[in-house]
Design a protein around this motif. Sequence first.
Motif, PDB file in Angstrom:
ATOM      1  N   UNK A  58       0.832  -1.206   0.000  1.00  0.00           N
ATOM      2  CA  UNK A  58       0.000   0.000   0.000  1.00  0.00           C
ATOM      3  C   UNK A  58       0.862   1.250   0.000  1.00  0.00           C
ATOM      4  N   UNK A  59       1.928   1.244   0.776  1.00  0.00           N
ATOM      5  CA  UNK A  59       2.673   2.500   0.883  1.00  0.00           C
ATOM      6  C   UNK A  59       3.579   2.737  -0.315  1.00  0.00           C
ATOM      7  N   UNK A  60       3.782   1.733  -1.128  1.00  0.00           N
ATOM      8  CA  UNK A  60       4.600   1.938  -2.318  1.00  0.00           C
ATOM      9  C   UNK A  60       3.775   2.182  -3.576  1.00  0.00           C
ATOM     10  N   UNK A  61       2.472   2.221  -3.403  1.00  0.00           N
ATOM     11  CA  UNK A  61       1.598   2.469  -4.541  1.00  0.00           C
ATOM     12  C   UNK A  61       1.754   3.913  -5.029  1.00  0.00           C
ATOM     13  N   UNK A  62       1.543   4.140  -6.338  1.00  0.00           N
ATOM     14  CA  UNK A  62       1.517   5.518  -6.822  1.00  0.00           C
ATOM     15  C   UNK A  62       0.387   6.294  -6.139  1.00  0.00           C
ATOM     16  N   UNK A  63       0.558   7.612  -6.126  1.00  0.00           N
ATOM     17  CA  UNK A  63      -0.343   8.466  -5.356  1.00  0.00           C
ATOM     18  C   UNK A  63      -1.822   8.188  -5.567  1.00  0.00           C
ATOM     19  N   UNK A  64      -2.250   8.207  -6.828  1.00  0.00           N
ATOM     20  CA  UNK A  64      -3.686   8.077  -7.069  1.00  0.00           C
ATOM     21  C   UNK A  64      -4.208   6.692  -6.705  1.00  0.00           C
ATOM     22  N   UNK A  65      -3.348   5.710  -6.828  1.00  0.00           N
ATOM     23  CA  UNK A  65      -3.759   4.371  -6.430  1.00  0.00           C
ATOM     24  C   UNK A  65      -3.903   4.293  -4.917  1.00  0.00           C
ATOM     25  N   UNK A  66      -3.018   5.008  -4.208  1.00  0.00           N
ATOM     26  CA  UNK A  66      -3.151   5.085  -2.755  1.00  0.00           C
ATOM     27  C   UNK A  66      -4.495   5.691  -2.402  1.00  0.00           C
ATOM     28  N   UNK A  67      -4.815   6.797  -3.062  1.00  0.00           N
ATOM     29  CA  UNK A  67      -6.084   7.467  -2.768  1.00  0.00           C
ATOM     30  C   UNK A  67      -7.248   6.541  -3.040  1.00  0.00           C
TER      31      UNK A  67
END
Length: 418
Positions: free
Chosen positions: A315-324
């Motif tokens: 989760x923490x290595x996901x790209x920004x929008x994927x995190x959102x």
Amino acid sequence: MQEKLSGGKRIESFIDAARISSNSPRLMLHPEYLDDENILEEERAKVLSEIFSRDIRKKELQALANHFAPLLDHKASSHAMIYGPTGSGKTTSIITFLESLERTAQRENTPIEWRLVELTAQSTCFAALNRIAVSLEASRTYFKGIPIELMQTRIRDNLADRRGTLILFLDEIDNIETDRDIFMSYLVKSLPRQVPVKLFYIFTSNRLDWEKTLDARIHSCLRSQTILFTPYNALEITEILKLRVQKALDPSRVDDSAINLISALASKHSGDARKAVELLSKSAMIAERNGSRLTIKEVEVAEKTLEVEKTILLAQNLPLHQKLCLAACYALFLRTKKRVHSGDVYEKYKELAVRMNLGPISQRRLSDIINSLDLYSLIRARIVSHGRYGKTREIENPVGTELAARTLDHLNRLLVYK
DNA sequence: CATCCACAGGAAAACGCGGTTG
DNA sequence: CAACCGCGTTTTCCTGTGGATG
């Protein structure tokens, strides 16, 4: 004063405990044998040959040998297409085989060379050609921006002075997403005609139907032998694990039942040897920390922590929008429990994006992001029709409420809201 | 049975990036 | 340096669709 004293005492007791555990008989004697990434090349080869000498993957190695042996007598052979799930030993088996083949060829003075081209990350036709060029000349990488034809000339020029036989081992060919037809037709049709060296390819893929996704004309040109790697069964995984235990740990401090549990878990889940070794490694670390033996209990704890760690790391290595997007999904899961629809996720996502002062992304792209999160198994999405009330994706939570809450908490700390 | 919802997902166009070339 | 190039990404536009409902 009192506080300080007790604090100091506590720390002293930590130090004592650490000394005791470091002086007590150790479980992990050579931890490097549990870490496939950092193990020395020659040691790795040794471990592997021991695995193979135990009759594991014998059938597959035999098939490879049958297929390529004619090359030693200057007879024709064909390309090889190799299928098998991750962690079934494709790559390692093939590398070991090719090394042996090369040695034999040297003894007989028949020049056979081979090169490994790893297509680990998802990539394009161009990137793949690039990697081939790099593996051939071991020099610089070319960046995008140069014409694809130039890339092809590079490869051709490089092969121009080679004679004899060259085997190109393209690992995980299904990672080529775009223009795979162009790529394949270049490899199979154009390139062999342009160079004097005899070219053979070995392709590996996780997906059984990969060959069928190719253009029919290329497919017919690519007359290839197919070899199947079946996943390891529990027995084979047990063998592999026992070998690692002998190499890395103190076998007298490891319960057989623990090993059996690991192989049962691994074979039931996927038959992935890498995962089994990973679980063994984690269990051993936990056992070592507690100064105890490696028993079923440690394995159970290890499995749990491994799952949590992986989810949060992912989760923490996901790209920004994927995190959102993930944060939106988990927030909805926690509020409404069960299933949510993609429209709801988009609304929630937009809310989060605005709070972060970001231009929100189109719904089309969010749709793709949802797919990718599903691929990582962070969410589970499937298409469902509600008849009159439309067709949508229903998104479920496969990780459980507790883990979702922890991951969401983690994400919220990572993301800076306005 | 036709309708129509609420999206899925394909195609194409637009954009931006990292690079080369004259 | 500007002009240009091809890639990968994103947006825009669009057509397609399973099945409850009237």
